[in-house]
Design a protein around this motif. Structure first.
Motif, PDB file in Angstrom:
ATOM      1  N   THR A   1       0.706  -1.223  -0.062  1.00  0.00           N
ATOM      2  CA  THR A   1      -0.045   0.105  -0.034  1.00  0.00           C
ATOM      3  C   THR A   1       0.943   1.203   0.103  1.00  0.00           C
ATOM      4  OG1 THR A   1      -1.776  -1.350   1.310  1.00  0.00           O
ATOM      5  CG2 THR A   1      -1.744   1.367   1.349  1.00  0.00           C
ATOM      6  N   LEU A   2       0.708   2.170  -0.768  1.00  0.00           N
ATOM      7  CA  LEU A   2       1.414   3.377  -0.849  1.00  0.00           C
ATOM      8  C   LEU A   2       0.476   4.568  -1.081  1.00  0.00           C
ATOM      9  CD1 LEU A   2       1.721   4.773  -4.059  1.00  0.00           C
ATOM     10  CD2 LEU A   2       2.965   2.564  -4.363  1.00  0.00           C
ATOM     11  N   VAL A   3       1.063   5.854  -0.461  1.00  0.00           N
ATOM     12  CA  VAL A   3       0.213   6.996  -0.737  1.00  0.00           C
ATOM     13  C   VAL A   3       1.516   8.038  -1.440  1.00  0.00           C
ATOM     14  CG1 VAL A   3      -0.639   9.036   0.444  1.00  0.00           C
ATOM     15  CG2 VAL A   3      -1.201   6.799   1.091  1.00  0.00           C
ATOM     16  N   ASP A   4       0.804   8.423  -2.494  1.00  0.00           N
ATOM     17  CA  ASP A   4       1.807   9.426  -3.421  1.00  0.00           C
ATOM     18  C   ASP A   4       1.037  10.927  -2.720  1.00  0.00           C
ATOM     19  OD1 ASP A   4       2.093  11.752  -5.413  1.00  0.00           O
ATOM     20  OD2 ASP A   4       3.334   9.964  -6.169  1.00  0.00           O
ATOM     21  N   GLY A   5       1.902  11.719  -2.174  1.00  0.00           N
ATOM     22  CA  GLY A   5       1.391  13.200  -1.793  1.00  0.00           C
ATOM     23  C   GLY A   5       1.733  14.220  -2.478  1.00  0.00           C
ATOM     24  N   GLY A   6       1.843  14.231  -3.785  1.00  0.00           N
ATOM     25  CA  GLY A   6       2.239  15.264  -4.747  1.00  0.00           C
ATOM     26  C   GLY A   6       0.976  15.830  -4.924  1.00  0.00           C
ATOM     27  N   ASP A   7       1.257  16.907  -6.158  1.00  0.00           N
ATOM     28  CA  ASP A   7       0.167  18.041  -6.426  1.00  0.00           C
ATOM     29  C   ASP A   7      -1.145  17.543  -6.576  1.00  0.00           C
ATOM     30  OD1 ASP A   7       2.225  19.980  -6.007  1.00  0.00           O
ATOM     31  OD2 ASP A   7       2.807  19.785  -8.326  1.00  0.00           O
ATOM     32  N   GLU A   8      -1.334  16.156  -7.126  1.00  0.00           N
ATOM     33  CA  GLU A   8      -2.592  15.293  -7.189  1.00  0.00           C
ATOM     34  C   GLU A   8      -2.361  14.109  -6.442  1.00  0.00           C
ATOM     35  OE1 GLU A   8      -3.175  15.073 -11.348  1.00  0.00           O
ATOM     36  OE2 GLU A   8      -3.162  17.330 -11.696  1.00  0.00           O
ATOM     37  N   PRO A   9      -2.720  14.211  -5.362  1.00  0.00           N
ATOM     38  CA  PRO A   9      -2.523  12.887  -4.293  1.00  0.00           C
ATOM     39  C   PRO A   9      -3.454  11.715  -4.920  1.00  0.00           C
ATOM     40  CG  PRO A   9      -2.788  14.963  -2.851  1.00  0.00           C
ATOM     41  CD  PRO A   9      -3.381  15.382  -4.289  1.00  0.00           C
TER      42      PRO A   9
ATOM     43  N   LEU B   1      -2.252   3.758  -3.778  1.00  0.00           N
ATOM     44  CA  LEU B   1      -2.090   2.523  -4.575  1.00  0.00           C
ATOM     45  C   LEU B   1      -2.121   1.435  -3.666  1.00  0.00           C
ATOM     46  CD1 LEU B   1       0.527   2.997  -7.556  1.00  0.00           C
ATOM     47  CD2 LEU B   1      -1.987   3.386  -7.920  1.00  0.00           C
ATOM     48  N   ARG B   2      -2.637   0.139  -4.256  1.00  0.00           N
ATOM     49  CA  ARG B   2      -2.551  -1.236  -3.383  1.00  0.00           C
ATOM     50  C   ARG B   2      -2.223  -1.972  -4.530  1.00  0.00           C
ATOM     51  NH1 ARG B   2      -7.234  -2.296   0.943  1.00  0.00           N
ATOM     52  NH2 ARG B   2      -8.670  -2.303  -0.848  1.00  0.00           N
ATOM     53  N   TYR B   3      -1.117  -2.928  -4.308  1.00  0.00           N
ATOM     54  CA  TYR B   3      -0.846  -3.913  -5.353  1.00  0.00           C
ATOM     55  C   TYR B   3      -0.598  -5.081  -4.961  1.00  0.00           C
ATOM     56  CZ  TYR B   3       4.186  -2.462  -4.922  1.00  0.00           C
ATOM     57  OH  TYR B   3       5.253  -2.229  -4.342  1.00  0.00           O
ATOM     58  N   ILE B   4      -0.735  -5.966  -5.764  1.00  0.00           N
ATOM     59  CA  ILE B   4      -0.215  -7.405  -5.667  1.00  0.00           C
ATOM     60  C   ILE B   4       0.678  -7.785  -6.907  1.00  0.00           C
ATOM     61  CG2 ILE B   4      -0.796  -9.781  -5.692  1.00  0.00           C
ATOM     62  CD1 ILE B   4      -1.634  -8.628  -3.017  1.00  0.00           C
ATOM     63  N   TRP B   5       1.818  -8.081  -6.422  1.00  0.00           N
ATOM     64  CA  TRP B   5       2.891  -8.351  -7.649  1.00  0.00           C
ATOM     65  C   TRP B   5       3.354  -9.841  -7.329  1.00  0.00           C
ATOM     66  CZ3 TRP B   5       5.975  -3.574  -8.960  1.00  0.00           C
ATOM     67  CH2 TRP B   5       6.477  -3.685 -10.416  1.00  0.00           C
TER      68      TRP B   5
ATOM     69  N   ARG C   1      -1.476  -6.565 -10.028  1.00  0.00           N
ATOM     70  CA  ARG C   1      -2.856  -6.158  -9.952  1.00  0.00           C
ATOM     71  C   ARG C   1      -2.612  -4.989  -9.138  1.00  0.00           C
ATOM     72  NH1 ARG C   1      -7.524  -5.471 -12.086  1.00  0.00           N
ATOM     73  NH2 ARG C   1      -9.235  -5.792 -10.827  1.00  0.00           N
ATOM     74  N   ILE C   2      -3.317  -3.767  -9.792  1.00  0.00           N
ATOM     75  CA  ILE C   2      -3.039  -2.550  -8.998  1.00  0.00           C
ATOM     76  C   ILE C   2      -4.514  -1.885  -8.947  1.00  0.00           C
ATOM     77  CG2 ILE C   2      -2.132  -0.251  -9.363  1.00  0.00           C
ATOM     78  CD1 ILE C   2      -0.133  -1.052 -11.143  1.00  0.00           C
ATOM     79  N   GLU C   3      -4.810  -1.418  -7.644  1.00  0.00           N
ATOM     80  CA  GLU C   3      -5.900  -0.644  -7.388  1.00  0.00           C
ATOM     81  C   GLU C   3      -5.361   0.931  -7.091  1.00  0.00           C
ATOM     82  OE1 GLU C   3      -9.868  -0.174  -4.290  1.00  0.00           O
ATOM     83  OE2 GLU C   3      -8.020  -1.684  -3.839  1.00  0.00           O
ATOM     84  N   HIS C   4      -5.927   1.677  -8.042  1.00  0.00           N
ATOM     85  CA  HIS C   4      -5.516   3.087  -7.828  1.00  0.00           C
ATOM     86  C   HIS C   4      -6.808   4.013  -7.181  1.00  0.00           C
ATOM     87  CE1 HIS C   4      -5.068   7.372  -9.469  1.00  0.00           C
ATOM     88  NE2 HIS C   4      -3.956   6.959  -9.439  1.00  0.00           N
ATOM     89  N   MET C   5      -6.517   4.804  -6.218  1.00  0.00           N
ATOM     90  CA  MET C   5      -7.737   5.491  -5.528  1.00  0.00           C
ATOM     91  C   MET C   5      -7.435   6.847  -5.677  1.00  0.00           C
ATOM     92  SD  MET C   5      -8.216   2.749  -2.491  1.00  0.00           S
ATOM     93  CE  MET C   5      -6.373   2.179  -2.370  1.00  0.00           C
ATOM     94  N   ASP C   6      -8.170   7.691  -6.291  1.00  0.00           N
ATOM     95  CA  ASP C   6      -7.970   9.143  -5.994  1.00  0.00           C
ATOM     96  C   ASP C   6      -9.452   9.782  -5.902  1.00  0.00           C
ATOM     97  OD1 ASP C   6      -8.804   8.809  -8.440  1.00  0.00           O
ATOM     98  OD2 ASP C   6      -7.286   9.743  -9.637  1.00  0.00           O
TER      99      ASP C   6
END
Length: 233
Positions: free
Chosen positions: A86-94, A97-101, A113-118
Motif C-alpha cells: 500500500t502506498l500514498v503519493d502526496g504530490g500535487d494530485e494525491p 495505490l494498493r498492489y499485488i505483485w 494487479r493495481i488498485e488506484h484510488m483518487d
C-alpha cells in the motif's frame, strides 16, 4: 525502475498523451468479477499474516522529493514471491495505490494487479503470457511485445527485478506504468554496476536522459534511490 512525478511528466512529454501511445486503464465496476481483488484486500489489510510462508520481509519506503510512503510485505515461498503493498503519493494530485505483485522463484514477474484510488477507483491487471509478451486487463497487449519486466513509477521495488535479471551492466525494455495516469507503454532502460550494492540507472525511453544512483540493501532491494526514495529502518 521507478520515478517521480517529474519523471512521469518527462515521460508524458516524450510520448504524448497516454491514450495515443500507451494503454490507459478505465474505471471499472467494482461488482465485476476480479481475480485479484480478494488478494489485494486480504494482503493489504493490517491482519495480513506470513503464516505458512518460508521467508518474508517488510519494507517501508518514503519519498524524499515530496510527501509519500509505501509499506510492502514480501512473502518468499518455494515456488515464488508475492508482494502486497500500500502506498500514498502526496504530490500535487494525491493518490494511493494498493498492489499485488506475483513473481516466480527467479524474481521474474508473473503478474501485477493495481488498485488506484483518487476519489474514483481504477483497476489494472498485467499478466505475463510469454518471455516478453503480456496481457493487460485480460486482453492481448501487442504494444508491449519485447518488454522484459514491469516498471511501476510509484515504487522502487521494481528496480530490484531489473537488477536481478541483468546481474551486471546491461539494458532491458520495461513495460512502464505511469502510476498517476495508470497507463502502460514500453521504455528502454540501462543499468550500470558500480559495485555489489551501488548501481546507476539511466532511462533511454519515455523519460530519456533521466538518471539516478541506486543503493541496494543486503537483500538486494532498494535502500536509497537518488532524489526520490529511501528505505526506513
Amino acid at each position: 525502475v521507478s520515478g517521480s512525478r517529474e519523471r512521469d511528466e518527462l515521460a508524458h512529454d516524450a510520448s504524448g498523451s497516454a491514450g495515443t501511445r500507451g494503454l490507459t486503464c478505465e474505471t471499472q465496476d467494482r461488482t465485476r468479477w476480479n481475480p485479484f481483488r480478494a488478494s489485494i484486500v486480504d494482503c493489504c489489510d493490517v491482519g495480513f499474516s506470513f503464516q505458512g510462508v518460508r521467508n518474508g520481509m517488510f519494507r517501508r519506503w518514503r519519498r524524499v522529493d515530496q510527501p509519500g510512503l509505501e509499506l510492502a510485505r514480501i512473502a518468499i515461498e518455494k515456488h515464488g514471491v508475492t508482494v502486497a503493498s500500500t502506498l500514498v503519493d502526496g504530490g500535487d494530485e494525491p493518490f494511493s495505490l494498493r498492489y499485488i505483485w506475483t513473481l516466480d522463484s527467479s524474481w521474474r514477474t508473473r503478474g501485477l494487479r493495481i488498485e488506484h484510488m483518487d476519489g474514483d477507483d481504477h483497476w489494472l491487471t498485467i499478466e505475463r503470457t510469454g518471455p516478453a509478451s503480456w496481457r493487460v486487463d485480460n486482453r492481448p497487449a501487442p504494444h508491449l511485445d519485447g518488454c522484459d519486466e514491469l516498471d511501476l513509477s510509484a515504487t522502487p521495488f521494481c528496480n530490484a527485478l531489473a537488477i536481478r535479471r541483468l546481474g551486471g551492466d546491461g539494458e532491458l525494455t520495461a513495460a512502464y506504468i505511469n502510476a498517476s495516469e495508470m497507463s502502460v507503454e514500453p521504455s528502454r532502460q540501462r543499468y550500470e554496476r558500480i559495485d555489489a550494492r551501488n548501481w546507476r540507472y539511466t532511462d533511454l525511453g519515455v523519460a530519456h536522459g533521466f538518471t539516478a544512483a541506486l543503493q541496494l540493501d543486503r537483500d538486494g532491494l532498494i535502500e536509497h534511490y537518488e532524489g526520490l526514495f529511501e528505505a526506513l529502518n
